[in-house]
Each structure stands twice: as C-alpha cells, then as structure tokens.
Scaffold this motif. Structure first.
Motif, short mmCIF file in Angstrom:
data_model
loop_
_atom_site.label_atom_id
_atom_site.label_comp_id
_atom_site.label_asym_id
_atom_site.label_seq_id
_atom_site.Cartn_x
_atom_site.Cartn_y
_atom_site.Cartn_z
N PRO A 254 6.72 18.03 -15.03
CA PRO A 254 8.15 18.34 -15.15
C PRO A 254 9.03 17.65 -14.11
CG PRO A 254 6.83 20.34 -15.36
CD PRO A 254 5.89 19.25 -14.94
N ASP A 255 8.47 17.39 -12.91
CA ASP A 255 9.28 16.70 -11.89
C ASP A 255 9.62 15.29 -12.34
OD1 ASP A 255 6.58 16.03 -11.74
OD2 ASP A 255 6.68 15.56 -9.60
N LEU A 256 8.67 14.60 -12.98
CA LEU A 256 8.95 13.26 -13.50
C LEU A 256 9.94 13.31 -14.66
CD1 LEU A 256 5.37 11.65 -13.47
CD2 LEU A 256 7.18 11.43 -11.76
N VAL A 257 9.83 14.34 -15.50
CA VAL A 257 10.75 14.49 -16.62
C VAL A 257 12.19 14.64 -16.11
CG1 VAL A 257 11.43 15.95 -18.56
CG2 VAL A 257 9.01 15.45 -18.16
N LEU A 258 12.39 15.44 -15.06
CA LEU A 258 13.73 15.61 -14.49
C LEU A 258 14.28 14.28 -13.98
CD1 LEU A 258 16.02 17.52 -13.49
CD2 LEU A 258 14.80 17.63 -11.32
N ALA A 259 13.45 13.52 -13.25
CA ALA A 259 13.90 12.23 -12.73
C ALA A 259 14.24 11.27 -13.86
CB ALA A 259 12.82 11.63 -11.83
N MET A 260 13.43 11.25 -14.91
CA MET A 260 13.69 10.38 -16.06
C MET A 260 14.99 10.77 -16.76
SD MET A 260 10.95 8.31 -16.39
CE MET A 260 9.23 8.25 -15.84
N SER B 141 11.92 6.05 -5.74
CA SER B 141 10.85 6.45 -4.83
C SER B 141 10.19 7.74 -5.30
CB SER B 141 11.42 6.65 -3.42
OG SER B 141 11.99 5.46 -2.92
N PHE B 142 10.98 8.66 -5.81
CA PHE B 142 10.46 9.94 -6.29
C PHE B 142 9.43 9.72 -7.39
CE2 PHE B 142 10.58 13.68 -9.04
CZ PHE B 142 10.46 14.71 -8.13
N VAL B 143 9.73 8.80 -8.31
CA VAL B 143 8.81 8.53 -9.42
C VAL B 143 7.58 7.78 -8.91
CG1 VAL B 143 8.53 7.32 -11.62
CG2 VAL B 143 10.63 8.59 -11.15
N GLN B 144 7.78 6.70 -8.14
CA GLN B 144 6.65 5.88 -7.70
C GLN B 144 5.66 6.66 -6.84
OE1 GLN B 144 6.21 1.95 -7.14
NE2 GLN B 144 8.33 1.29 -7.27
N LEU B 145 6.18 7.55 -5.98
CA LEU B 145 5.30 8.29 -5.08
C LEU B 145 4.71 9.53 -5.73
CD1 LEU B 145 7.44 7.99 -1.82
CD2 LEU B 145 5.25 6.87 -2.30
N GLY B 146 5.07 9.80 -6.97
CA GLY B 146 4.56 10.98 -7.65
C GLY B 146 3.64 10.66 -8.81
N SER C 239 10.42 8.07 4.61
CA SER C 239 9.00 7.71 4.55
C SER C 239 8.20 8.65 3.67
CB SER C 239 8.40 7.68 5.96
OG SER C 239 8.54 8.95 6.59
N VAL C 240 8.85 9.68 3.14
CA VAL C 240 8.16 10.63 2.27
C VAL C 240 8.92 10.73 0.95
CG1 VAL C 240 7.25 11.99 4.19
CG2 VAL C 240 9.48 12.57 3.23
N ARG C 241 8.30 11.38 -0.01
CA ARG C 241 8.90 11.53 -1.32
C ARG C 241 10.14 12.43 -1.24
NH1 ARG C 241 6.60 14.60 -6.63
NH2 ARG C 241 7.39 13.17 -8.21
N GLY D 12 0.81 -1.21 0.00
CA GLY D 12 0.00 0.00 0.00
C GLY D 12 0.84 1.25 0.00
N PRO D 13 0.22 2.42 -0.21
CA PRO D 13 0.98 3.68 -0.33
C PRO D 13 1.68 4.10 0.94
CG PRO D 13 -1.40 4.10 -0.27
CD PRO D 13 -1.23 2.62 -0.40
N GLU D 14 1.15 3.71 2.13
CA GLU D 14 1.76 4.16 3.39
C GLU D 14 3.16 3.61 3.57
OE1 GLU D 14 -0.97 2.33 3.16
OE2 GLU D 14 -2.71 3.39 3.98
N LEU D 15 3.40 2.41 3.07
CA LEU D 15 4.70 1.76 3.26
C LEU D 15 5.50 1.66 1.97
CD1 LEU D 15 3.62 -1.17 5.63
CD2 LEU D 15 4.90 0.87 6.25
N LEU D 16 5.05 2.32 0.92
CA LEU D 16 5.70 2.13 -0.38
C LEU D 16 7.14 2.60 -0.38
CD1 LEU D 16 5.55 1.26 -3.31
CD2 LEU D 16 4.57 3.50 -3.88
N ALA D 17 7.42 3.77 0.20
CA ALA D 17 8.80 4.28 0.22
C ALA D 17 9.72 3.31 0.95
CB ALA D 17 8.85 5.66 0.87
N ASN D 18 9.24 2.77 2.07
CA ASN D 18 10.04 1.81 2.82
C ASN D 18 10.23 0.52 2.04
OD1 ASN D 18 9.73 -0.64 5.15
ND2 ASN D 18 11.28 0.92 5.53
N ALA D 19 9.17 0.06 1.34
CA ALA D 19 9.28 -1.18 0.57
C ALA D 19 10.25 -1.02 -0.59
CB ALA D 19 7.90 -1.58 0.05
N VAL D 20 10.25 0.14 -1.25
CA VAL D 20 11.20 0.38 -2.34
C VAL D 20 12.62 0.32 -1.81
CG1 VAL D 20 12.04 2.12 -3.96
CG2 VAL D 20 9.60 1.70 -3.76
#
Length: 444
Positions: free
Chosen positions: A232-238, A343-348, A292-294, A145-153
C-alpha cells in the motif's frame, strides 16, 4: 585502494556519491547531456509555437506525444532493466536519442520542417525515452549501492536541475542570436549525447553492483503490478505521482503560454522564466541531498500540498517580475516532492523488482502527461494562461488532502503550522482500534 573501498560510503556530505568513480563519470557526462536536452525542450516548444501560430493545444499535444509512449513502453523498459545489462542498454537508447535530435536539427536548418515532422519525432523520442527512463533510474543502485542510493537519487535531481538552470538560458540566448532559428539548439543536444555514451563505455564493469538478472519468463509484467499492489505504501506514492504528474507538472506548457500570451515576450524571456523555475528546482534538489533514509509517507503528503499551493499563487501573480520570483519557491517545492517520492519508491522495493517497479512509477508520473498537457493547454488557451497553473495547483492540493485522509483512517492526526520559522508538519499517530466499548487502544 580496492574496488570495494571505492564504492563504500564515506561521510555524510551532500556530494558523497561522487566519491564513487563510476558515478562521477556518469554524473559529469549526464550534466552535459541534460543541458543539451533542456536546450532541445525549449527549442522544440518554441518551434511548435512558431509553426502553429501560438496554439496552446498544439503545445499540449507535442508534450503528450513525447510522453505518451510511457504508457505503452515503460513497463517493457522495466523488464529489460531487470533482464539485461543496464549499461549496454543505455548506450543503445542514448545513441538513438542523439540521432533523433540530429534529424530534427537538419530539418530545421534546411527549411524542410513542418509541424507534423515535430510531432512524429517527438513521438519517436518519447518511445525511446520510455525504455531509457526505467533503465537509467534503476542503474543508479548499481553505480553506488543501497548505502548511497538516496544521496545518488538527490544528486541526479540536482544534476537534472542544474542542466535545467543552464540549458533554457543558453537556448534562449542561442535562439535569440539566431533570429528565432531553433536548429542550433537541436544540434547542441545531438552532440551532448556523445558525453554520456563515452562515460558508459569507460566505466569499470567490475565496480558495478549488479542485481542478479531476472531470467526470461512469462508474466513478468504482471508480476511487477502484483508486487506493487501488495504494498500500500507504493500504491500511495504511485497515486500521488500520477495525479501531480498529470495536472501539476506541466510547466513546459504553462510557462511558454504565460510568456507569449500574458507578457507578450520572446524566446529570451521564456528562457529566463524557465531558469527561474530551475533555480528553485536546484535548491529543492540540493536540500534533498541531506536525506539518507527513506522519506515518510506524511512528508510526501505535505510536500504535495505545498507544491500545489505554490502553483496556485504563481497563477495569481500580476506581472512578469512577480511571476518570475514566484517560480523559484514553486520549483523548489516541485523538486522536494518529486525527489522524496522517487527515493520513497526506490528504497522500498527489492533489487530484483526495481526495474519493473520504477517503470510503473514513471508510467504514473509521466504517463498522465498525454492527458494533462492537452487539458492544461486547452484551459490556458480558452480561459487564460494563469488558469492552467491555478487548476493544476488545485488538483495537487486536493490529491494531498485526499492522501492525508487515507493515511488518517483510524489514526489520531494533528497538523502543525508555524510562521517563524516557517514550517508545516503533519503528525500521524498509531492506528487506533477499540478494545472495549468507549475505550480506544493504540496499536503499532
């Protein structure tokens, strides 16, 4: 205890995602399977050097063939991830990868192996992996789930690098004990896929947090591209993923060539150097589990620059011991960047688009390898193996600086560096616009 309470986040520890039963099954099996995968990678690289007469170009080409299909098939894998049951799709892809490893092991064990066999099987493995990767990455959100996604990644990266820590060392010992025969490494990898398949089949489907499936329709690939381009934030990460993935993340080539050409050592030394890099990678992944956050965009920029600088220093190391020691912080910097970017991409991204966006991310991160690996191999072969590391590091630094300049458009920027304790921070203020001549005003 209800299924919901089993999935609910509890506490803030490093391993909190492991409280989820389905994730525990997946993570433990993944550790075994990835150890086998790293054994095969070491065995495959060593086999190519044996069959090609230590050719850096051949080593770069085998890497390109293994990751080249990402460019063609990764987005299709993302569509499958959004459209079909991810767990069942992973059973199919994992079974195919195990079969390919078994075929390679049989060819080596029966002395029927030729270099073109390795090329063909690497390409086939790359094709299946291109489908598997976006499905596997987006499956993490269904497990926890989204609450634990950053930790799981972060834990997935920890598992990946724990396997990288063990796999190369075991492969080096096994290949050395077999007098250079790489077949045992391939057989071990083939058997390891059984653990992941068993874990997938024994999960509790009712405890998965499935995203609503996307109905079959035309233009779904283009929809994923449009969605990413509109953010644009996703474009920068890509963009950072593409540049660093193409030029800087080629350690499977550079470490092998440094071992053979610069230090004139064998498979065990190669495995030890890979383990040193993995120690650093594991450290970086464990540090990332606290998040735990983006992550912020400036964190991506700074981590890219630090990784590039470490790579340059690595290439300047004069001896085997100093090179091995420097691989540790380099591996840590590499993983801090890659985990943060993932994590930046998945949580955004919205859940219904996650499969296609993650597929595009892996196209950027791994799809440049067919270009970068042969180039780094050619550079290492003609200018010397250290130059492969130096060139890759210089490009990473340039990419980080370029991204910082892009973020700094119309903003006040300050770079803060400290020696004790060591720290490098990029402070980016709010965007500035002019309200009256000569008087700037800050706008959020």
């Amino acid at each position: 205890m209800t299924a919901r309470s089993d999935r609910a986040p509890s506490g803030t520890g490093m391993f909190r995602s492991l409280r989820v039963r389905n994730y525990r099954l997946y993570a433990s099996a993944n550790l075994v399977s990835l150890t086998g995968t790293w054994m095969q990678r070491i065995g495959q690289d060593w086999l190519v050097l044996q069959l090609s007469g230590d050719s850096g170009v051949a080593l770069g080409l085998i890497t390109a063939l293994q990751f080249g299909p990402t460019l063609l098939l990764s987005m299709y894998g993302g569509v499958l991830a959004d459209r079909y049951d991810k767990r069942r799709t992973l059973v199919v892809t994992q079974s195919l990868m195990g079969l390919l490893a078994l075929v390679l092991g049989v060819l080596v064990a029966t002395d029927g192996i030729a270099l073109w066999h390795v090329f063909v099987l690497a390409g086939a493995l790359g094709a299946v992996s291109a489908i598997d990767a976006p499905v596997r990455q987006s499956f993490a959100s269904e497990l926890v789930g989204p609450e634990l996604l950053a930790n799981a990644v972060s834990l997935n990266s920890t598992i990946f690098n724990s396997a990288r820590l063990v796999g190369p060392a075991v492969a080096g010992v096994v290949i050395g004990a077999a007098s250079g025969d790489t077949a045992p490494a391939f057989f071990a990898n083939a058997a390891s896929f059984a653990f992941t398949i068993a874990a997938l089949l024994t999960m509790r489907p009712g405890e998965l947090r499935r995203s609503p499936p996307v109905a079959r329709a035309r233009g779904q690939l283009r929809e994923g591209l449009r969605y990413t381009w509109a953010h644009p934030d996703l474009v920068l990460a890509m963009a950072l993923a593409f540049v660093l993935g193409t030029f800087a993340f080629n350690y499977q080539v550079t470490i092998a060539l440094m071992t053979r050409e610069v230090f004139d050592l064998g498979a065990q030394a190669f495995g030890l150097l890979s383990t040193c890099f993995a120690v650093g990678s594991l450290t970086g992944a464990l540090l990332s589990t606290r998040r735990s956050v983006r992550p912020r965009q400036r964190f991506l920029v700074v981590s890219a620059v630090v990784f590039g600088l470490c790579s340059i220093v690595c290439g300047l190391m004069p001896g085997y011991v100093s090179f091995a020691v420097m691989l540790v912080p380099t591996g840590a910097a590499a993983l801090v960047f890659s985990v943060a970017n993932n994590s930046f991409v998945q949580l955004g991204v919205e859940p219904q688009m996650r499969g296609r966006v993650m597929a595009l991310y892996f196209m950027c991160f791994m799809g440049g390898t067919p270009l970068g690996a042969p180039l780094i191999g050619w550079t290492s072969e003609h200018l010397g193996a250290p130059w492969g590391l130096i060139l890759g590091g210089a490009v990473a630094v340039a990419a980080g600086v370029g991204a910082a300049l892009w973020l700094a458009r119309g903003r006040r920027v300050r770079l803060e560096a400290r020696v004790r304790p060591p720290a490098l921070r990029l402070h980016v203020g709010p965007r500035v616009t002019a309200t009256t001549p000569g008087r700037p005003a800050d706008v959020p």
